[in-house]
Motif scaffolding. Structure first.
Motif, mmCIF file in Angstrom:
data_model
loop_
_atom_site.group_PDB
_atom_site.id
_atom_site.type_symbol
_atom_site.label_atom_id
_atom_site.label_comp_id
_atom_site.label_asym_id
_atom_site.label_seq_id
_atom_site.Cartn_x
_atom_site.Cartn_y
_atom_site.Cartn_z
ATOM 1 N N ALA A 36 0.724 -1.055 0.110
ATOM 2 C CA ALA A 36 0.085 0.134 -0.059
ATOM 3 C C ALA A 36 0.743 1.281 -0.182
ATOM 4 C CB ALA A 36 -0.833 -0.068 1.175
ATOM 5 N N LEU A 37 0.557 2.397 -0.833
ATOM 6 C CA LEU A 37 0.972 3.707 -0.850
ATOM 7 C C LEU A 37 -0.172 4.536 -0.293
ATOM 8 C CD1 LEU A 37 2.931 3.344 -4.477
ATOM 9 C CD2 LEU A 37 3.532 2.717 -2.049
ATOM 10 N N ARG A 46 -2.909 9.639 -8.487
ATOM 11 C CA ARG A 46 -1.850 8.608 -9.086
ATOM 12 C C ARG A 46 -0.394 9.037 -8.560
ATOM 13 N NH1 ARG A 46 -0.839 10.141 -13.481
ATOM 14 N NH2 ARG A 46 0.619 8.567 -14.088
ATOM 15 N N LEU A 57 5.656 2.409 -10.624
ATOM 16 C CA LEU A 57 4.398 2.494 -9.767
ATOM 17 C C LEU A 57 3.457 3.598 -10.058
ATOM 18 C CD1 LEU A 57 6.600 2.461 -6.399
ATOM 19 C CD2 LEU A 57 5.159 0.497 -7.497
ATOM 20 N N GLU A 59 1.072 4.357 -12.127
ATOM 21 C CA GLU A 59 -0.281 4.200 -12.068
ATOM 22 C C GLU A 59 -0.939 3.840 -10.760
ATOM 23 O OE1 GLU A 59 -1.976 5.174 -14.584
ATOM 24 O OE2 GLU A 59 -0.041 5.706 -15.352
ATOM 25 N N ARG A 60 -0.171 3.665 -9.822
ATOM 26 C CA ARG A 60 -0.784 3.198 -8.446
ATOM 27 C C ARG A 60 -1.334 4.302 -7.819
ATOM 28 N NH1 ARG A 60 2.301 -1.225 -5.840
ATOM 29 N NH2 ARG A 60 1.318 -0.533 -4.014
ATOM 30 N N GLN A 63 -3.777 5.743 -1.401
ATOM 31 C CA GLN A 63 -4.972 5.589 -0.468
ATOM 32 C C GLN A 63 -4.767 6.360 0.897
ATOM 33 O OE1 GLN A 63 -3.789 0.843 -0.688
ATOM 34 N NE2 GLN A 63 -5.916 1.302 0.098
#
Length: 356
Positions: A36-37, A46, A57, A59-60, A63
């Protein structure tokens, strides 16, 4: 022989400079799986909008930072503003998480609650094992890395603190210098101030200019430096500490001086620094006559040190260069993580910089 097993890492504060640098290093770590980021005001965006250089990363989606999101990972890195880590760490415990937690903020570095209150103005969250493996522990005849093996909580040092400590501690540990009169002047890159939009951090203000800040003993890293020099063997520490913003994005160049004890030669001084750093993987004493520069360490987990004797002034002059985001923050976190997980200390880290 260490058996390497993959582990998951969550990064809180992933949109900031420290969080982004942790992720850059983790992407090259053979055993780390990035979980999790999280972020605060940037949640829902993003990662690539904040760190476009982290292509794997990009497109992550970030949260919200909460114990619920961070729990369930093997390692949690807190790259949060000072004062924010304590609550999240406590919430993780309440949630039953047994993760290794690495705090890149200041919340758990100081052992003196009164010093925390004086310099930070809030309640002390407690102290965790200190994440500077090379720190000399004079009373115990070892280095701090022994305290980090199998640790479950780690307080990552301040970047300025790392530079000053590594510059001077061999002289303190061997009794060659008087720590009651330490003067440290640092040139510091702008990334050390974080990403907050402040007028004095704008390019129009900073380019072509050097600007001192937190002058007169007010910088929050002062008690942490004093704490480290006491650990290295000082009875009394008096420190004059002056950081100066320099128009570079990364890097710290710390020039630290202290009175030399009587009848100590330059050869003895150099031998002391070599004694303590000769076997360190990330701290190197440069050849005589070669002085550290920030360009030498950009992107690397390296601290380059040089020492000389100013005979006219009767003082030792020690200079240390680090990348404030690597050895000063993210690299120290990964180095400490490796020790805590029983991995080779150097895993995923490099002494190779980027030039020009």
């Amino acid at each position: 022989m260490v058996m390497q097993v993959s582990f998951s890492v969550a990064v809180a504060g992933a949109s900031g400079y420290a969080g982004g640098e942790v992720l850059r290093l983790l992407l090259n770590h053979p055993d780390a799986e990035i979980g999790a980021l999280t972020a605060h005001s940037s949640a829902g965006q993003r990662l690539g909008a904040h760190h476009p250089h982290l292509r794997p990363l990009a497109e992550r989606v970030l949260q919200p930072t909460s114990a619920e999101v961070l729990a369930g990972h093997d390692v949690v890195v807190l790259a949060l503003p000072h004062g924010a880590s304590g609550d999240i760490a406590a919430a993780l415990e309440d949630a039953g998480s047994d993760a290794l937690v690495l705090d890149c903020g200041a919340d758990h570095r100081l052992t003196d609650a009164a010093a925390w209150q004086q310099f930070y103005g809030s309640d002390h969250a407690g102290s965790w094992p200190y994440g500077l493996p090379e720190l000399i522990l004079a009373d115990e005849g070892e280095r701090q890395r022994e305290k980090l093996r199998a640790a479950r909580r780690v307080a990552v040092p301040g970047c300025n603190v790392t530079a000053v400590t590594l510059a001077l501690q061999p002289g303190v540990a061997t009794g060659l210098v008087d720590p009651a009169d330490v003067v440290a002047v640092l040139a510091v890159g702008y990334s050390g101030a974080g990403k907050a939009a402040k007028p004095h951090l704008l390019a129009a203000e900073g380019l072509g200019s050097l600007a001192p800040y937190a002058v007169g003993g007010t910088h929050r890293h002062v008690p942490e430096i004093e704490q480290n020099l006491r650990a290295a063997g000082a009875d009394t520490v008096r420190l004059s500490f002056t950081p100066v913003l320099a128009p570079v994005s990364r890097g710290i160049l710390a020039t630290v001086t202290a009175p030399l004890k009587a009848h100590v030669t330059a050869e003895t001084v150099r031998a002391a620094w070599q004694q303590y750093y000769g076997d360190e993987p990330f701290v190197q004493l440069l050849p005589e006559g070669t002085w550290p520069t920030t360009a030498m360490v950009t992107g690397a987990n390296t601290a380059l040190v040089q020492v000389a004797v100013d005979e006219r002034a009767g003082r030792v002059v020690a200079v240390c260069a680090i990348d404030n985001l690597v050895k000063g923050t993210a690299g120290a976190a990964v180095q400490s993580m490796n020790l805590a997980l029983g991995l080779p200390e150097t895993t995923g880290l490099t002494t190779v910089g980027v030039a020009p």
